[in-house]
Design a protein around this motif. Structure first.
Motif, mmCIF file in Angstrom:
data_model
loop_
_atom_site.group_PDB
_atom_site.id
_atom_site.type_symbol
_atom_site.label_atom_id
_atom_site.label_comp_id
_atom_site.label_asym_id
_atom_site.label_seq_id
_atom_site.Cartn_x
_atom_site.Cartn_y
_atom_site.Cartn_z
ATOM 1 N N ASN A 77 0.869 -1.174 0.000
ATOM 2 C CA ASN A 77 0.000 0.000 0.000
ATOM 3 C C ASN A 77 0.907 1.225 0.000
ATOM 4 N N GLY A 78 1.112 1.796 -1.179
ATOM 5 C CA GLY A 78 2.028 2.928 -1.287
ATOM 6 C C GLY A 78 2.809 2.849 -2.578
ATOM 7 N N ILE A 79 4.147 2.818 -2.467
ATOM 8 C CA ILE A 79 5.023 2.821 -3.639
ATOM 9 C C ILE A 79 5.972 1.635 -3.566
ATOM 10 N N ALA A 80 6.031 0.850 -4.646
ATOM 11 C CA ALA A 80 6.962 -0.271 -4.747
ATOM 12 C C ALA A 80 7.858 -0.046 -5.953
ATOM 13 N N THR A 81 9.177 -0.111 -5.746
ATOM 14 C CA THR A 81 10.117 0.118 -6.839
ATOM 15 C C THR A 81 11.218 -0.935 -6.816
ATOM 16 N N GLY A 82 11.798 -1.186 -7.982
ATOM 17 C CA GLY A 82 12.896 -2.130 -8.093
ATOM 18 C C GLY A 82 13.141 -2.474 -9.547
ATOM 19 N N VAL A 83 14.134 -3.318 -9.801
ATOM 20 C CA VAL A 83 14.351 -3.797 -11.167
ATOM 21 C C VAL A 83 13.127 -4.581 -11.621
ATOM 22 N N GLY A 84 12.641 -5.468 -10.761
ATOM 23 C CA GLY A 84 11.417 -6.194 -11.033
ATOM 24 C C GLY A 84 10.458 -6.061 -9.871
ATOM 25 N N VAL A 85 9.210 -5.756 -10.150
ATOM 26 C CA VAL A 85 8.200 -5.561 -9.107
ATOM 27 C C VAL A 85 7.053 -6.523 -9.370
ATOM 28 N N VAL A 86 6.843 -7.477 -8.445
ATOM 29 C CA VAL A 86 5.748 -8.432 -8.569
ATOM 30 C C VAL A 86 4.980 -8.465 -7.245
ATOM 31 N N GLY A 87 4.368 -9.599 -6.911
ATOM 32 C CA GLY A 87 3.604 -9.701 -5.672
ATOM 33 C C GLY A 87 2.132 -9.928 -5.955
ATOM 34 N N ASN A 88 1.351 -10.050 -4.893
ATOM 35 C CA ASN A 88 -0.084 -10.305 -5.041
ATOM 36 C C ASN A 88 -0.873 -9.054 -5.402
ATOM 37 N N LYS A 89 -0.590 -7.949 -4.703
ATOM 38 C CA LYS A 89 -1.389 -6.739 -4.941
ATOM 39 C C LYS A 89 -0.577 -5.495 -4.603
ATOM 40 N N ILE A 90 -0.714 -4.481 -5.470
ATOM 41 C CA ILE A 90 -0.154 -3.160 -5.198
ATOM 42 C C ILE A 90 -1.286 -2.153 -5.270
ATOM 43 N N ASN A 91 -1.454 -1.397 -4.195
ATOM 44 C CA ASN A 91 -2.410 -0.297 -4.155
ATOM 45 C C ASN A 91 -1.618 0.997 -4.098
ATOM 46 N N GLY A 92 -1.468 1.658 -5.242
ATOM 47 C CA GLY A 92 -0.677 2.874 -5.267
ATOM 48 C C GLY A 92 0.138 2.968 -6.541
ATOM 49 N N ILE A 93 1.474 2.884 -6.411
ATOM 50 C CA ILE A 93 2.377 3.052 -7.550
ATOM 51 C C ILE A 93 3.365 1.898 -7.588
ATOM 52 N N GLY A 94 3.497 1.275 -8.758
ATOM 53 C CA GLY A 94 4.493 0.231 -8.972
ATOM 54 C C GLY A 94 5.418 0.632 -10.099
ATOM 55 N N ILE A 95 6.731 0.672 -9.826
ATOM 56 C CA ILE A 95 7.721 1.071 -10.826
ATOM 57 C C ILE A 95 8.779 -0.013 -10.923
ATOM 58 N N GLY A 96 8.804 -0.721 -12.032
ATOM 59 C CA GLY A 96 9.813 -1.740 -12.282
ATOM 60 C C GLY A 96 10.711 -1.308 -13.429
ATOM 61 N N LEU A 97 12.002 -1.163 -13.171
ATOM 62 C CA LEU A 97 12.904 -0.711 -14.229
ATOM 63 C C LEU A 97 12.925 -1.686 -15.396
ATOM 64 N N LEU A 98 12.774 -2.982 -15.102
ATOM 65 C CA LEU A 98 12.659 -3.980 -16.161
ATOM 66 C C LEU A 98 11.207 -4.390 -16.353
ATOM 67 N N ALA A 99 10.536 -4.771 -15.248
ATOM 68 C CA ALA A 99 9.158 -5.249 -15.357
ATOM 69 C C ALA A 99 8.387 -4.938 -14.087
ATOM 70 N N CYS A 100 7.088 -4.694 -14.247
ATOM 71 C CA CYS A 100 6.189 -4.508 -13.115
ATOM 72 C C CYS A 100 4.961 -5.371 -13.368
ATOM 73 N N ALA A 101 4.740 -6.399 -12.527
ATOM 74 C CA ALA A 101 3.680 -7.358 -12.821
ATOM 75 C C ALA A 101 3.124 -8.020 -11.578
ATOM 76 N N PRO A 102 2.430 -7.273 -10.719
ATOM 77 C CA PRO A 102 1.722 -7.921 -9.610
ATOM 78 C C PRO A 102 0.470 -8.625 -10.123
#
Length: 204
Positions: A77-102
């Protein structure tokens, strides 16, 4: 070791509860961190505040989740950043430098190469909001806006802007791109530049 009183202050090591600043290498059985958490491998149950790690595999993160390699938290709940961003759920902002796929994305998603896609045959299940991918955005259900070179959506409710290609099984909205495919339309399933459908009854 904690410098402070009753889990309040500065912690060095794997504490179960910390209110303040926590510095650790690899988490084990950590419960709740309130404040600032700096660790190599983050695996705590709950973080409220700012977390900086190499890899985050936590249960719930509320706040800023900055992982050098990537995040795989169950819920952010908020901001998730990294080279790859996955997980069950993102509420907010997801930034993946390579991929973002929750599994579920509610908010804004950016993927440097792959946006709403895992990089294989498994797609994001639900995307509510805005997705920006430099190459490909792909998900099972979109409600909102998706912008990429190519958009591949199973059920599209909203707008896709694909500079090369847009394709969907079911279109309930607008496709803008060089080539657009909406398989549920009775006529004009394939159109250059613009494809539009708002009639659910047109499905075949």
């Amino acid at each position: 070791m904690t410098i402070g009183y009753n889990n309040n202050g500065i912690c060095f090591g794997n504490s179960n509860h910390t209110n303040g600043i926590r510095l650790n290498i690899i988490d084990k059985d950590a419960e709740t961190i309130n404040g600032f958490d700096f660790t190599l491998i983050a695996r705590e149950k709950n973080t409220n505040g700012i977390k900086i790690s190499f890899l985050s595999e936590s249960n719930i993160t509320n706040g800023l989740n900055l992982a050098i390699w990537g995040t795989a938290d169950k819920i952010t709940n908020g901001i998730a950043t990294g080279v790859g961003v996955v997980g069950n759920k993102i509420n907010g902002i997801g930034i993946g430098l390579l991929a973002c796929a929750p599994d579920t994305m509610n908010g804004f998603l950016f993927g440097g190469v792959l946006g709403a896609n895992r990089g294989n045959t498994e797609l994001i299940k639900v995307l509510n909001g805005v997705a920006l991918g430099l190459a490909i955005n792909a998900c099972e259900e979109l409600s909102g806006l998706s912008i990429a070179m190519n958009n591949v959506i199973k059920i599209q409710k909203g707008v896709t802007i694909g500079f090369i290609h847009n394709e969907t099984e079911e279109l309930y909205g607008i496709q803008l791109g060089l080539w657009n495919v909406a398989k549920n339309k009775k006529r004009f399933k394939r159109m250059p530049l613009v494809n539009v459908n708002f009639k659910k009854s047109s499905y075949q």
